[in-house]
Design a protein around this motif. Structure first.
Motif, mmCIF file in Angstrom:
data_model
loop_
_atom_site.group_PDB
_atom_site.id
_atom_site.type_symbol
_atom_site.label_atom_id
_atom_site.label_comp_id
_atom_site.label_asym_id
_atom_site.label_seq_id
_atom_site.Cartn_x
_atom_site.Cartn_y
_atom_site.Cartn_z
ATOM 1 N N ASN A 68 0.821 -1.206 0.000
ATOM 2 C CA ASN A 68 0.000 0.000 0.000
ATOM 3 C C ASN A 68 0.858 1.261 0.000
ATOM 4 O OD1 ASN A 68 -2.480 -1.339 -0.077
ATOM 5 N ND2 ASN A 68 -2.551 -1.563 2.153
ATOM 6 N N GLU A 128 0.646 4.205 -2.793
ATOM 7 C CA GLU A 128 0.451 5.627 -2.447
ATOM 8 C C GLU A 128 1.482 6.501 -3.156
ATOM 9 O OE1 GLU A 128 -1.791 7.390 -0.699
ATOM 10 O OE2 GLU A 128 -2.998 5.569 -0.637
ATOM 11 N N ARG A 183 0.605 7.713 -6.626
ATOM 12 C CA ARG A 183 -0.480 8.688 -6.788
ATOM 13 C C ARG A 183 0.043 10.111 -6.820
ATOM 14 N NH1 ARG A 183 -5.059 6.322 -2.545
ATOM 15 N NH2 ARG A 183 -5.279 4.258 -3.514
#
Length: 302
Positions: A294, A298, A301
């Motif tokens: 994760n 992130e 992004r």
């Protein structure tokens, strides 16, 4: 045959080969044979913006006394950013069993950093005299996956095994502040007397005592780097599908998932999730993998 550089002269009788053991004050200290040379860099290094690291194997030209000039950096097998050191064989990752308490997420980040740089990891859990249940927990978590040593500089527990692991290799000691890296080296190398610190009563973290990177010679052969401690470590940047390769228990099941390129997260037919459910892979390590996955998502992004 020793893997460490010996004095080597070229046909003119001038050039030597050695290894950079420390660097500060604008000088590079190079061990060639039994002699340590205080060296400056040839001017072209500044023009080419080439960085010389502790651990680099170099060619030097001797000057008067024990002064010299670094002429060339030989090809590296690897190079770490933190700590800045080259040509490392193995990383001894030191964590205290108590004071300060070990952080599994930080342990796993260190292991991934070693794997990315193709460096053999050794997990050293220090302060076994304080360990108790924490020792059992961490040995159970990592002992079947990596080489794990349990030590105490205070009682001498595990020091002979650690010294044997360091012989005739270039090793880097890394880990948080206050876990006892310098204290362990002082115990292994009589007369070394590295400065050691104490645990802060307020933060429960160690205080930085090592200020620069330096290769230290071991009595029985080998070189070891004591590095400044730190409490956090960034996850190396990588592709999402590459992360699983740095978890050995997950990597061995890579080809058994239904989908090629399975990230072992939400995909059906995942062999890794089945292994977790069956208890063949520790759930805590799998959850740490998902957390790192994760984190990498992130980053993409932004």
């Amino acid at each position: 045959m020793s893997r460490f550089p010996r004095k080597q002269l070229n046909s003119s009788g001038r050039m030597m080969e050695g290894i950079v053991v420390k660097a500060y004050g604008g000088f590079y200290y190079v061990l060639a044979g039994e002699t340590e040379w205080e060296c400056s860099l040839r001017g072209r290094f500044r023009h080419e913006k080439q960085q010389v690291l502790v651990g680099d194997r170099v060619e030097l030209t001797p000057r008067h006394g024990r002064a010299g000039v670094v002429e060339k950096v030989l090809p590296r097998t690897n190079a770490l950013v933190r700590p800045p050191v080259a040509n490392v064989d193995q990383a001894v990752m030191v964590f205290a069993l108590r004071e300060p308490e070990p952080n599994p997420g930080l342990v796993d980040r260190f292991l991934i950093a070693a794997s990315v740089n193709h460096i053999e990891p050794i997990l050293c859990f220090n302060k076994s005299d304080l360990g108790g249940d924490t020792q059992l927990e961490f040995v159970a978590r990592y002992g079947h996956l990596f080489r794990v040593l349990v030590t105490s500089a205070k009682t001498g527990d595990g020091l002979n095994e650690l010294l044997q692991a360091l012989q005739n290799r270039v090793s880097v000691f890394a880990g948080p502040s206050g876990v006892g890296k310098s204290t362990l080296l002082n115990a292994l190398i009589p007369g070394l007397r590295l400065k050691t610190g104490t645990i802060s009563d307020k933060t429960k973290r160690g205080k930085h005592t090592t200020r620069h990177v330096e290769l230290i010679s071991l009595p029985a052969g080998g070189l070891v780097v004591d590095t400044p401690g730190f409490s956090s470590l960034d996850l190396p940047d990588m592709k999402l599908e590459d992360l699983a390769g740095h978890f050995p228990e997950i990597a061995q099941l890579q080809g058994e998932c239904y989908f090629t390129g399975c990230l072992h997260d939400q995909e059906p037919g995942c062999a890794v999730k089945k292994a977790v459910d069956a208890g063949a892979i520790q759930q805590s390590r799998y959850l740490q993998y998902l957390e790192f996955l994760n984190d990498l998502k992130e980053r993409r992004r932004y």
